[in-house]
Design a protein around this motif. Structure first.
Motif, mmCIF file in Angstrom:
data_model
loop_
_atom_site.group_PDB
_atom_site.id
_atom_site.type_symbol
_atom_site.label_atom_id
_atom_site.label_comp_id
_atom_site.label_asym_id
_atom_site.label_seq_id
_atom_site.Cartn_x
_atom_site.Cartn_y
_atom_site.Cartn_z
ATOM 1 N N PRO A 29 -0.041 -3.035 11.235
ATOM 2 C CA PRO A 29 -1.421 -2.745 10.831
ATOM 3 C C PRO A 29 -2.140 -1.827 11.819
ATOM 4 C CG PRO A 29 -1.279 -4.951 11.720
ATOM 5 C CD PRO A 29 0.132 -4.437 11.621
ATOM 6 N N VAL A 30 -1.770 -1.897 13.084
ATOM 7 C CA VAL A 30 -2.415 -1.050 14.090
ATOM 8 C C VAL A 30 -2.020 0.401 13.872
ATOM 9 C CG1 VAL A 30 -2.633 -0.615 16.561
ATOM 10 C CG2 VAL A 30 -2.528 -2.969 15.725
ATOM 11 N N PHE A 79 -9.739 -6.670 12.600
ATOM 12 C CA PHE A 79 -8.812 -6.669 11.476
ATOM 13 C C PHE A 79 -7.480 -7.351 11.766
ATOM 14 C CE2 PHE A 79 -7.642 -2.979 13.891
ATOM 15 C CZ PHE A 79 -6.278 -2.791 13.692
ATOM 16 N N ALA A 80 -7.182 -7.646 13.029
ATOM 17 C CA ALA A 80 -5.918 -8.307 13.371
ATOM 18 C C ALA A 80 -6.082 -9.000 14.716
ATOM 19 C CB ALA A 80 -4.783 -7.294 13.421
ATOM 20 N N TRP A 81 -5.157 -9.883 15.024
ATOM 21 C CA TRP A 81 -5.150 -10.549 16.317
ATOM 22 C C TRP A 81 -3.736 -10.985 16.641
ATOM 23 C CZ3 TRP A 81 -5.642 -16.320 16.938
ATOM 24 C CH2 TRP A 81 -5.439 -17.011 15.735
ATOM 25 N N GLU A 82 -3.477 -11.176 17.922
ATOM 26 C CA GLU A 82 -2.163 -11.652 18.332
ATOM 27 C C GLU A 82 -2.316 -12.604 19.504
ATOM 28 O OE1 GLU A 82 0.252 -8.245 19.146
ATOM 29 O OE2 GLU A 82 -0.802 -7.752 20.989
ATOM 30 N N PHE A 83 -1.328 -13.472 19.650
ATOM 31 C CA PHE A 83 -1.383 -14.473 20.702
ATOM 32 C C PHE A 83 0.018 -14.934 21.040
ATOM 33 C CE2 PHE A 83 -1.880 -16.577 16.603
ATOM 34 C CZ PHE A 83 -0.937 -17.592 16.655
ATOM 35 N N GLU A 84 0.119 -15.554 22.196
ATOM 36 C CA GLU A 84 1.348 -16.191 22.646
ATOM 37 C C GLU A 84 1.328 -17.628 22.142
ATOM 38 O OE1 GLU A 84 4.923 -16.578 25.071
ATOM 39 O OE2 GLU A 84 3.800 -14.831 24.420
ATOM 40 N N ARG A 102 -32.255 -18.791 21.522
ATOM 41 C CA ARG A 102 -32.136 -20.141 20.981
ATOM 42 C C ARG A 102 -31.077 -20.961 21.698
ATOM 43 N NH1 ARG A 102 -31.638 -19.449 14.637
ATOM 44 N NH2 ARG A 102 -31.590 -21.696 14.801
ATOM 45 N N ASP A 103 -30.358 -20.339 22.647
ATOM 46 C CA ASP A 103 -29.291 -21.000 23.396
ATOM 47 C C ASP A 103 -28.235 -21.604 22.454
ATOM 48 O OD1 ASP A 103 -28.062 -21.531 25.810
ATOM 49 O OD2 ASP A 103 -28.962 -23.516 25.992
ATOM 50 N N HIS A 104 -27.866 -20.804 21.447
ATOM 51 C CA HIS A 104 -26.848 -21.196 20.483
ATOM 52 C C HIS A 104 -25.752 -20.137 20.415
ATOM 53 C CE1 HIS A 104 -29.927 -23.952 18.993
ATOM 54 N NE2 HIS A 104 -28.997 -24.534 18.264
ATOM 55 N N LEU A 105 -24.601 -20.552 19.964
ATOM 56 C CA LEU A 105 -23.532 -19.633 19.590
ATOM 57 C C LEU A 105 -23.478 -19.601 18.074
ATOM 58 C CD1 LEU A 105 -20.829 -20.740 22.138
ATOM 59 C CD2 LEU A 105 -21.848 -18.484 22.025
ATOM 60 N N GLU A 106 -23.479 -18.410 17.512
ATOM 61 C CA GLU A 106 -23.390 -18.247 16.066
ATOM 62 C C GLU A 106 -21.966 -17.875 15.684
ATOM 63 O OE1 GLU A 106 -25.121 -15.436 12.456
ATOM 64 O OE2 GLU A 106 -25.723 -15.042 14.519
ATOM 65 N N LEU A 107 -21.414 -18.567 14.712
ATOM 66 C CA LEU A 107 -20.092 -18.219 14.199
ATOM 67 C C LEU A 107 -20.267 -17.051 13.230
ATOM 68 C CD1 LEU A 107 -17.059 -18.833 14.018
ATOM 69 C CD2 LEU A 107 -17.588 -20.419 12.163
ATOM 70 N N VAL A 108 -19.847 -15.854 13.651
ATOM 71 C CA VAL A 108 -19.993 -14.638 12.854
ATOM 72 C C VAL A 108 -18.899 -14.557 11.793
ATOM 73 C CG1 VAL A 108 -19.970 -12.111 12.970
ATOM 74 C CG2 VAL A 108 -21.070 -13.434 14.771
ATOM 75 N N GLY A 109 -17.698 -14.974 12.156
ATOM 76 C CA GLY A 109 -16.574 -14.929 11.224
ATOM 77 C C GLY A 109 -15.380 -15.662 11.798
ATOM 78 N N GLU A 110 -14.435 -15.960 10.929
ATOM 79 C CA GLU A 110 -13.230 -16.668 11.360
ATOM 80 C C GLU A 110 -12.065 -16.262 10.488
ATOM 81 O OE1 GLU A 110 -13.512 -21.011 10.467
ATOM 82 O OE2 GLU A 110 -15.378 -20.427 9.476
ATOM 83 N N SER A 111 -10.884 -16.351 11.066
ATOM 84 C CA SER A 111 -9.667 -16.085 10.296
ATOM 85 C C SER A 111 -9.309 -17.330 9.502
ATOM 86 C CB SER A 111 -8.504 -15.741 11.240
ATOM 87 O OG SER A 111 -8.065 -16.908 11.934
ATOM 88 N N GLU A 112 -8.325 -17.188 8.655
ATOM 89 C CA GLU A 112 -7.766 -18.369 8.030
ATOM 90 C C GLU A 112 -6.976 -19.133 9.095
ATOM 91 O OE1 GLU A 112 -5.090 -14.862 7.562
ATOM 92 O OE2 GLU A 112 -7.184 -15.230 7.082
ATOM 93 N N VAL A 125 -2.691 -10.331 10.530
ATOM 94 C CA VAL A 125 -3.711 -9.450 9.964
ATOM 95 C C VAL A 125 -4.676 -10.334 9.183
ATOM 96 C CG1 VAL A 125 -4.124 -7.535 8.383
ATOM 97 C CG2 VAL A 125 -2.079 -7.545 9.807
ATOM 98 N N LEU A 126 -5.974 -10.107 9.363
ATOM 99 C CA LEU A 126 -6.973 -10.902 8.650
ATOM 100 C C LEU A 126 -6.998 -10.532 7.172
ATOM 101 C CD1 LEU A 126 -9.976 -10.724 11.133
ATOM 102 C CD2 LEU A 126 -8.173 -12.428 11.012
ATOM 103 N N ARG A 127 -7.171 -11.505 6.319
ATOM 104 C CA ARG A 127 -7.330 -11.223 4.884
ATOM 105 C C ARG A 127 -8.588 -10.410 4.634
ATOM 106 N NH1 ARG A 127 -6.145 -17.244 2.967
ATOM 107 N NH2 ARG A 127 -3.903 -17.267 3.376
ATOM 108 N N GLU A 128 -9.657 -10.771 5.339
ATOM 109 C CA GLU A 128 -10.936 -10.067 5.248
ATOM 110 C C GLU A 128 -11.362 -9.689 6.659
ATOM 111 O OE1 GLU A 128 -12.857 -9.260 2.577
ATOM 112 O OE2 GLU A 128 -11.307 -10.029 1.243
ATOM 113 N N PRO A 129 -11.570 -8.383 6.940
ATOM 114 C CA PRO A 129 -12.043 -7.995 8.268
ATOM 115 C C PRO A 129 -13.403 -8.633 8.574
ATOM 116 C CG PRO A 129 -11.303 -6.078 7.032
ATOM 117 C CD PRO A 129 -11.346 -7.226 6.069
#
Length: 195
Positions: A29-30, A79-84, A102-112, A125-129
């Motif tokens: 994908p890259v 659009f993609a991520w990798e990890f060990e 507000r001293d909060h963290l907002e969840l902007v998006g997440e992968s499946e 590769v994410l289904r939805e970027p």
């Protein structure tokens, strides 16, 4: 007999259309994003093999704060991520935004939720970027015991909690700060500006 030889020859030669790439070796994908003319970069660890310790706690939400998306990422998307992977347990990518007012963290998006294909490096590769802004943060959620290893690093700041992942906001005071750098990298892209 001649028909059998013709059919056998056709099968061996690959007749019947262009071959499809094997399912376990999808197109990169890259490379595809670069070929399409996008600016592509990463945040996170370059050498995924650096992780040397696995946390066995269940239900960890982990947010990297030492490195965030750069100013160039404005208008971009993950659009993609990798990890060990040390274990073949489920994990998901999180993109977070810190709201200092507000001293909060907002969840902007997440992968499946994904299960690594093998121990070692895994790329998904994410289904939805996920749209991003400069200074957005990345992290992971491991609903079971650890999957991705970390390394203790002086002056590294990672927020970690065992409290359940909530959407869209999580209070900052639910997290503790650790000097643990997780073995993951996130790929982002955006259209190149016309020259």
């Amino acid at each position: 007999m001649r028909l059998v030889r013709l059919l056998l020859g056709c099968l061996l030669a690959g007749c019947g259309g262009s071959p499809e790439p094997p399912a376990d070796n999808p197109p990169d994908p890259v490379a595809h994003a670069v070929a399409e003319g996008a600016l592509v970069d990463t945040v996170g660890l370059r050498n995924l093999a650096e992780g040397d310790t696995l946390n066995e706690d269940q239900g960890l939400t982990i947010v990297e704060t030492t490195i965030s998306f750069p100013p160039e990422a404005a208008g971009g998307e993950v659009f993609a991520w990798e990890f060990e992977a040390r274990e073949l347990r489920p994990v998901k990518l999180l993109i977070m935004r810190f709201d200092q007012g507000r001293d909060h963290l907002e969840l902007v998006g997440e992968s499946e939720l994904v299960v690594p294909r093998q121990q070692g490096a895994n790329r998904f590769v994410l289904r939805e970027p996920i749209p991003i802004r400069p200074h957005d943060l990345y992290g992971i959620y491991q609903p079971e015991a650890g999957t991705i290893p970390f390394k203790k690093v002086l002056n590294w700041k990672t927020l970690i909690t065992i409290k359940p992942l909530t959407r869209p906001w999580m209070k900052r005071d639910l997290f503790s700060m650790y000097g643990w750098r997780y073995a993951l990298r996130v790929f982002w892209r955006k259209e190149k500006a016309p020259q």
